[in-house]
Design a protein around this motif. Structure first.
Motif: not given
Ligand SMILES: [Fe+2]
Length: 399
Positions: A305, A307, A312, A337, A343
């Motif tokens: 995914h 972000n 994150e 992340h 990631h």
């Molecule tokens: Fe994640």
């Protein structure tokens, strides 16, 4: 919190005379959020709560933040930040800053000493107790906290943290208020049936804490200032713990991560089902032991995914973190992340997760909607190679 509590002695009508058994007047203080337009409590003090007799600057530990540039995901190790054994570190002045921006600051401390009296004038604090026990003494009364507890302390609350032995605390300091997301709440503020926790899971002070002392005492105040955060110490004439009673909808509270009831499904559930609370421009989620996706063709670890709108931050507490196998991550690790980098699971984890029925993992996640900068504690413990952990590593060690 949005629902009404009353502790100790309060008068029948608000804003009326309230007297001690000896006939002296108590002093009413309203602690109210957003002007007079949100939650508030009324506190009844033995003494006037404003009696500053001296002040000085509080030189905070290194609060510097540098951009995450060049942009890479990072692995930090909180357990490398403090020495073992008696250190005399307290959970207020000893916090080391990991990550931060204008909305939230994440720090970590291993404390074995009682903190000074303290007040955060910037925003609410969410203190996650990774390990150990402590009493959070507050002007509203005490909160006893232990392993796995979140303590949410409203902005402007005077408190101190007294560890019982050694307490490891992950401190999430907001520049706003912290509370449950609106979708968990009825229009009148009650936690709804689909929320992963309810009022019975929350613990609040139940008795006033009154310290009888005429000695002046210092209160450390964190507040907005040059560079974002500054500190001041006020010496006040009377101990601030002189509240004989209070009532209202604003107070500190605690709840344990084991009381968070995970929401699961046939297919992978997105992070919002793991949400606990939120502040302005960030959310706090947790990942707790749970049964996982039960569709016959499900893949229980997350899909990759991006972000798109957030950084994150995962704080790994215990268990077996399936998606991060092979990355060097373990208890006490933090992964960052950042937005702009897709990631997901480390190589092999995606396939290995197929057929797994339960995850035994415990992690606290903060997602911020503005980029996070690196504090001194991040710069001190960044492993420098986590970015390569999906590709096999520039030195081959993180395959
Ligand atoms: Fe994640």
């Amino acid at each position: 919190m949005p629902y009404y509590r009353s502790v100790g002695h309060v008068p029948r009508k608000r804003h009326t005379q309230h007297r001690s058994p000896e006939g002296t007047l108590y002093f009413e203080e309203l602690m109210g959020e957003e002007g007079f337009s949100s939650n508030s409590s009324l506190l009844y003090h033995v003494n006037i709560p404003s009696t500053v007799v001296d002040y000085r600057a509080w030189e905070l530990p290194d609060q510097s933040l540098v951009p995450n540039h060049p942009l890479v995901p990072r692995h930090l190790s909180t357990h490398k930040l403090f020495d073992e054994g008696a250190t005399g570190v307290d959970a207020v002045t000893g916090r080391r800053l990991l990550l931060g921006n204008g909305d939230v600051r994440l720090s970590y401390v291993v404390a074995d000493a009682a903190s000074p009296l303290y007040r955060n004038g910037i925003g609410d604090e969410c203190l996650y107790v990774e390990d150990g026990e402590a009493v959070i003494e507050t002007v509203f009364g005490d909160l006893e906290v232990g392993r796995g507890d979140y303590a949410i302390v409203p902005r402007a609350t005077t408190f101190r943290i007294v560890p019982t032995g050694v307490a490891r605390i992950y401190a999430i300091e907001a520049s706003s208020h912290i509370g449950p997301p609106k979708r968990y709440l009825s229009k009148f503020g009650q936690l709804l049936e689909h929320a992963p926790y309810c009022e019975r899971d929350l613990r609040m002070p139940t008795e006033p804490r009154v310290v009888e002392s005429d000695e002046p005492v210092e209160v450390h105040i964190r507040h907005r200032g040059p560079g974002g955060v500054a500190g001041t110490v006020h010496t006040v004439q009377h101990h601030p713990f002189d509240v004989v009673g209070w009532d209202g909808g604003l107070y500190p509270y605690a709840f344990n991560i084991s009381d968070f009831e995970p929401i699961t499904g046939r297919l992978h559930q997105p992070p919002p089902v793991h949400q606990v609370v939120e502040g302005h421009n960030f959310v706090i989620c947790n990942f707790v032991p749970r049964k996982v996706d039960y569709h016959p063709l499900s893949i229980p670890v997350p899909y990759y995914h991006s972000n798109v709108d957030s950084d994150e931050v995962m704080f790994y507490v215990e268990g077996d973190y399936e998606a991060r196998k092979g990355s060097g991550i373990g208890p006490g690790s933090i992964s960052l992340h950042p937005g702009g980098h897709p990631h997901g699971p480390q190589p092999g984890a995606y396939e290995k997760a197929i057929g797994v029925e339960e995850f035994d993992e415990l992690a606290v996640m903060v997602d911020t909607f503005r980029p996070l900068d690196l504090g001194e504690a991040a710069r001190a413990t960044d492993d420098g190679v986590y970015a390569y952990s999906w590709s096999g590593g520039s030195d081959g060690s993180h395959a």
